[in-house]
Design a protein around this motif. Structure first.
Motif, PDB file in Angstrom:
ATOM      1  N   PRO A   2       5.342   4.631   1.076  1.00  0.00           N
ATOM      2  CA  PRO A   2       6.417   4.842   0.114  1.00  0.00           C
ATOM      3  C   PRO A   2       6.030   5.793  -1.002  1.00  0.00           C
ATOM      4  O   PRO A   2       4.857   5.909  -1.335  1.00  0.00           O
ATOM      5  CB  PRO A   2       6.610   3.446  -0.458  1.00  0.00           C
ATOM      6  N   VAL A   3       7.004   6.450  -1.544  1.00  0.00           N
ATOM      7  CA  VAL A   3       6.790   7.158  -2.792  1.00  0.00           C
ATOM      8  C   VAL A   3       7.371   6.224  -3.837  1.00  0.00           C
ATOM      9  O   VAL A   3       8.543   5.901  -3.801  1.00  0.00           O
ATOM     10  CB  VAL A   3       7.560   8.479  -2.815  1.00  0.00           C
ATOM     11  N   TYR A 425      -3.133  -3.419   8.359  1.00  0.00           N
ATOM     12  CA  TYR A 425      -4.202  -2.957   7.469  1.00  0.00           C
ATOM     13  C   TYR A 425      -3.711  -1.813   6.576  1.00  0.00           C
ATOM     14  O   TYR A 425      -4.266  -1.568   5.502  1.00  0.00           O
ATOM     15  CB  TYR A 425      -5.418  -2.485   8.291  1.00  0.00           C
ATOM     16  N   ALA A 426      -2.662  -1.140   7.020  1.00  0.00           N
ATOM     17  CA  ALA A 426      -2.217   0.058   6.314  1.00  0.00           C
ATOM     18  C   ALA A 426      -1.288  -0.224   5.141  1.00  0.00           C
ATOM     19  O   ALA A 426      -0.875   0.700   4.448  1.00  0.00           O
ATOM     20  CB  ALA A 426      -1.528   1.002   7.304  1.00  0.00           C
ATOM     21  N   ASP A 432       2.797  -1.377  -1.285  1.00  0.00           N
ATOM     22  CA  ASP A 432       3.167  -0.495  -0.176  1.00  0.00           C
ATOM     23  C   ASP A 432       4.408  -1.031   0.524  1.00  0.00           C
ATOM     24  O   ASP A 432       4.927  -2.077   0.150  1.00  0.00           O
ATOM     25  CB  ASP A 432       2.007  -0.400   0.834  1.00  0.00           C
ATOM     26  N   GLY A 433       4.826  -0.322   1.575  1.00  0.00           N
ATOM     27  CA  GLY A 433       5.958  -0.807   2.368  1.00  0.00           C
ATOM     28  C   GLY A 433       5.554  -2.031   3.183  1.00  0.00           C
ATOM     29  O   GLY A 433       4.429  -2.528   3.068  1.00  0.00           O
ATOM     30  N   GLU A 458      11.190   6.250   5.591  1.00  0.00           N
ATOM     31  CA  GLU A 458      10.135   6.862   4.782  1.00  0.00           C
ATOM     32  C   GLU A 458       9.380   5.812   3.960  1.00  0.00           C
ATOM     33  O   GLU A 458       8.498   6.142   3.182  1.00  0.00           O
ATOM     34  CB  GLU A 458      10.689   7.981   3.896  1.00  0.00           C
ATOM     35  N   HIS A 459       9.725   4.551   4.182  1.00  0.00           N
ATOM     36  CA  HIS A 459       9.139   3.500   3.362  1.00  0.00           C
ATOM     37  C   HIS A 459       8.571   2.348   4.193  1.00  0.00           C
ATOM     38  O   HIS A 459       7.407   2.006   4.069  1.00  0.00           O
ATOM     39  CB  HIS A 459      10.231   2.983   2.419  1.00  0.00           C
ATOM     40  N   ASP A 460       9.417   1.767   5.049  1.00  0.00           N
ATOM     41  CA  ASP A 460       9.030   0.581   5.821  1.00  0.00           C
ATOM     42  C   ASP A 460       8.936   0.891   7.307  1.00  0.00           C
ATOM     43  O   ASP A 460       9.370   1.948   7.765  1.00  0.00           O
ATOM     44  CB  ASP A 460      10.081  -0.521   5.629  1.00  0.00           C
TER      45      ASP A 460
END
Ligand code: SF4
Length: 470
Positions: A2-3, A425-426, A432-433, A458-460
């Motif tokens: 995500p931004v 893990y990311a 984060d998403g 662009e997020h999840d």
């Protein structure tokens, strides 16, 4: 990937503490020893809250997440940026209106005068990590409850404000850097690392309590042990050096996810990457680069420059192809020219940072950057911020699309009416998403699952349970 949008009026990123406090059992003492507790700010502050709460609960106080039902209220404040100061002052005001008896602690506490100017009636003010002082002030205003030996309100690992399956592990206090936009060192002091044996013992206790993911936090994780000259300590009879590498190595042997946050870009961060490639710790690096232009970084008093950093990231990814990098950047820093901003955008495109937080520069009272010439006008800051977001959104979207078809272990955070919400893990919790596993209910928070990614924005990401586990 995500931004993140910076929301000026909401500096508290963590919603979980309120939920956790509401679910906490009470002593049913009916003696009226109720402490209201509000934890603002970052995970580092959250850990301070956990320590204060652990002590209060050990002494038999009940803790409630509201003002009106409490006999006294503690507000653990944040003072990182002006918006955080505003939120803290507003919260203190609300607590005074609804309760009247308010103790202030945390980062904003170092600005005693500023708080008293707005709220002269607070009972007491302390600075950050003043656990004992806060508890003593509570004693003054609300006598210690009688100890009930049959009632143990505190588990071995203390009070946690995070869900059972993840926990913040704070390894040090304070910071030796003097980034010109930051006032943390003036609030929290110079670096003081916790003894490595204490950190490792806490990690073991958390694991025994069901924690599956440890989020290592500090102001500057890569500086761990510098103040102790990387002294060799002993833990469970074996020598361990007080540095980030040894700490990561030891934590990596505990069979839990270990995620490193707030890693300052020192050269020795390179040494950690092989540990990630070997699967000892998660291949996830939260490393705030803040900018790419050498001149702006120098004005910020931070290391690095775009080319060298891109080269480093390339090397890291060669060693550890799964590496996910999270970073934060500041746009509109005093003196930032259009060319330097463009340099930042090119860096984003070259470096392909996975997850990014962006802040528009705003002066913080007491920060040395306030004195720098050529402050950037608000409308230019806003325009650069929007452009930055647009560029990073495209990068994020592209990078997330590349994960479709991949399979991962995930940890389930919650189960909603739509299905399970998890992270691999990311994705770090809260920032984060997430990975949605729609229409899948047969799991509980903390469960591990093997899934395949089927969709992303662009997020999840969205995933389905996969046939076989690794
Ligand atoms: S590294 Fe810089 S930004 Fe981070 S806490 Fe220290 S002084 Fe502040």
């Amino acid at each position: 990937m995500p931004v993140e949008k910076y929301v000026p009026n909401k500096t508290t990123t963590l919603d979980i503490p309120v939920q956790t406090l509401s679910e906490m059992p009470t002593s049913e003492s009916k003696l009226g020893h109720k402490v209201g507790f509000i934890s603002l700010g970052c995970p580092k502050n959250l850990v301070d809250s956990e320590r204060i709460l652990t002590q209060l609960r050990t002494e038999g106080y009940d803790v409630v997440p509201s003002f009106d039902k409490a006999d006294v209220v503690i507000v653990n404040t944040c003072g990182f940026i002006d918006a955080a100061v505003e939120e803290s002052l507003d919260t203190i005001g609300e607590a005074l209106d609804q309760n009247g008896k308010v103790i202030v602690t945390g980062c904003l506490g170092v600005k005693d005068d500023e708080i008293r100017e707005v709220h002269p009636n607070v009972l007491a003010i302390t600075g950050p990590h003043a656990y004992e002082e806060v508890v003593n002030i509570v004693h003054e205003h609300l006598p210690k409850p009688e100890h009930n030996p049959y009632l143990d309100l505190v588990p071995d690992h203390g009070i946690k404000l995070t869900p059972k399956h993840f926990a913040y592990l704070k390894i040090s206090e304070g910071c030796n850097h003097r980034c010109t936009f930051c006032i943390i060192p003036s609030m929290r002091g110079d670096l003081v690392s916790r003894p490595i044996g204490d950190v490792l013992s806490e990690a073991i206790r958390l694991k025994s309590a069901g924690v599956k993911e440890l989020l290592v936090i500090s102001q500057d994780t890569s500086a761990y042990g510098v103040d102790k000259k990387h002294l060799t300590d002993f833990w469970e009879g074996t020598p361990v050096k007080s540095n980030m590498l040894a700490l990561s190595w030891k934590l990596g042997e505990m069979d839990v996810w270990v995620r490193l946050h707030y890693v300052y870009p020192y050269p020795h961060v390179d040494d950690i990457i092989p540990l990630m490639a070997e699967g000892k710790i998660l291949p996830y690096l939260d490393i705030p680069f803040q900018h790419a232009s050498k001149r702006i970084l120098k004005l910020m008093k931070r290391p690095g420059s775009a080319e060298r950093t891109v080269e480093r990231i390339k090397r890291w990814r060669e060693i550890c192809p799964d590496l996910v990098i999270r970073s934060t950047f500041i746009v509109g820093f005093p003196g930032e020219t259009e060319d330097e901003f463009e340099e930042l955008l090119s860096f984003l495109k070259d470096a392909q940072i996975d997850r990014v937080g962006c802040f528009m520069y705003s002066p913080v009272e007491g920060a040395t950057a306030n004195q720098l010439p050529d402050q950037v006008p608000e409308e230019i800051k806003q325009a650069r911020y929007s452009k930055f977001m647009q560029v990073q959104s495209e990068i994020s979207y592209t990078r997330l699309q590349q994960r479709i078809g991949n399979e991962y272990f995930v940890i389930v955070d919650e189960v909603t009416s739509e299905g399970a919400v998890a992270r691999s893990y990311a994705e770090a919790p809260e920032i984060d998403g997430v990975i949605h596993i729609n229409d899948f209910f047969d799991v509980s928070p903390g469960d591990r699952l093997w899934v395949q990614i089927i969709h992303a924005d662009e997020h999840d990401l969205w995933a389905v349970p996969a046939e076989s586990e690794k």
